[in-house]
Design an enzyme around this catalytic site. Sequence first.
Site, PDB file in Angstrom:
ATOM      1  N   SER A  18      30.239  -1.220 125.953  1.00 46.78           N
ATOM      2  CA  SER A  18      29.293  -0.147 126.207  1.00 46.78           C
ATOM      3  C   SER A  18      27.881  -0.657 125.960  1.00 46.78           C
ATOM      4  CB  SER A  18      29.588   1.044 125.292  1.00 46.78           C
ATOM      5  OG  SER A  18      29.283   0.675 123.965  1.00 46.78           O
ATOM      6  N   LYS A  19      26.929   0.240 126.136  1.00 43.37           N
ATOM      7  CA  LYS A  19      25.513  -0.130 126.035  1.00 43.37           C
ATOM      8  C   LYS A  19      25.167  -0.938 124.795  1.00 43.37           C
ATOM      9  CE  LYS A  19      22.842   3.050 128.775  1.00 43.37           C
ATOM     10  NZ  LYS A  19      22.700   4.476 128.806  1.00 43.37           N
ATOM     11  N   ARG A  20      25.807  -0.573 123.681  1.00 45.01           N
ATOM     12  CA  ARG A  20      25.414  -1.281 122.457  1.00 45.01           C
ATOM     13  C   ARG A  20      25.873  -2.743 122.459  1.00 45.01           C
ATOM     14  NH1 ARG A  20      30.015  -0.594 118.886  1.00 45.01           N
ATOM     15  NH2 ARG A  20      31.438   0.662 120.114  1.00 45.01           N
TER      16      ARG A  20
END
Length: 469
Positions: free
Chosen positions: A242-244
């Site tokens: 995911s984005k992180r």
Amino acid sequence: MTVVTRFPPSPTGFMHVGNARTALFNWLYARHHGGKFVVRIEDTDRKRHSEEAVQAIKDGLKWMGLDYDGEIVSQFSRMDRHAEVAQQMLDNGQAYYCYCTPEELEVMRETALKEGRKTFYDRRWRDRSPAPGDVSEEIKPVVRIKAPLEGETTIRDHVQGDVTVRNDQLDDFVLLRSDGTPTYMLSVVVDDHDAGVTDILRGDDHLNNTFRQKVIYDAMGWNLPEFSHLPLIHGQDGGKFSKRHGAQGVHEYEGLGYLSEAFCNYLLRLGWSHGDDEIIPRDKAVEWFNLENIGQSPARFDTAKLDHLNAHYIKTLEADDLLSRCAPFYLERHEIVLDETGRGRIVAGIEELKSRAKTLLQFVDESVFYAKVVPFSYDEKALAMVEEAQDVLRALHDGLSMVTDFTSDAIQDVCKGVAASMADGKLGKVAMPLRAAVTGTTVSPSIFHACEILGQQETCARIQAAIKA
Ligand code: GLU
């Protein structure tokens, strides 16, 4: 039989890394077999549909170099065909109208929840037609499939092996909603069948759907495609990517200065292997790709590995190719269009620049000084350095203007001389202000070599401009 694979993204507005990998695997499998690779946009949800979203998918495929056969198919445009297949199943007694009210369904759902059942619909309309006055006129029925009641269903998956579920786990799912629109489950099967799809490679989050889709294939007497469900991509910490963990969109990687060759090579290795080979150019990928070597456990996205591959592919690029890929970045980041002079200098120093660069952005940022025209501005650190070392710069200017053969060795000798007389012999104390004055930054390839490439006149002009600053 010709192999036909497909890529059916939903138009979400950008192309996700996971989708990009799925597209790549399907493309490689088709090309390996001399087959076809078709693209379909799953745009039946009109709220999410937009031309930009379709364009984003086209752009992503183009950047990755994944060409497709025929035109992109819009799933929405085939809704009549989906309804026609549902009608065929109704006619054959493989499907039925269900007149349940939302309230009735809610009660069933709650009961199922209490009893810990996954399926909830009690099939009350499976073998029953409404008698006159039985249901309110207002109720528009949905169409449900007659899923098998007994036995088991097994999917022979090329990655997951044989996966079996008990048929009582498969509900009589909806094919057509009460407004007559098809569900994803129906559309996807009809579209795949009509396109002659032989092999489906997709994320294993779709495995559950596959059992339901098989019910449709069986009801229609259609051949089931071969399935390969790929483990999803995870982040370094093991969680779903995911984005992180890193940029999610293909266009973001393009914008960060990754080469599509490196990106595709990385995605290929993220879930598929060929011995210990890390560097697998496109032609080898097509030659070697197979289903047997798709990994069974989720791969972790590792930006350091991607950087490593990117650095490798940057080194392999010819100067012209590299600079034309960098052109948008020179413009966007530095408002510079390379002229002959700048270009010539960069080409003269290109091996060192290439050997340092992990991304095109780094290449651009570390080479742009060659294209600058005096006077130019300095970044904060360089400015401080230039201001602090005015005496050193004066001495350098004097020394360097007298050099007769302006080579990197001669330049270094001048710097050593200045260091000996003004900086306790510390070459860095001289080379750093020289770099700041000549490049406007504190990061660059060997400054002596850079000065040689710039030439005596330009080098001295840049130092002179810094002295005045
Ligand atoms: N549209 C689906 C998705 O983007 C793909 C469906 C499929 O591969 O069958 O996840």
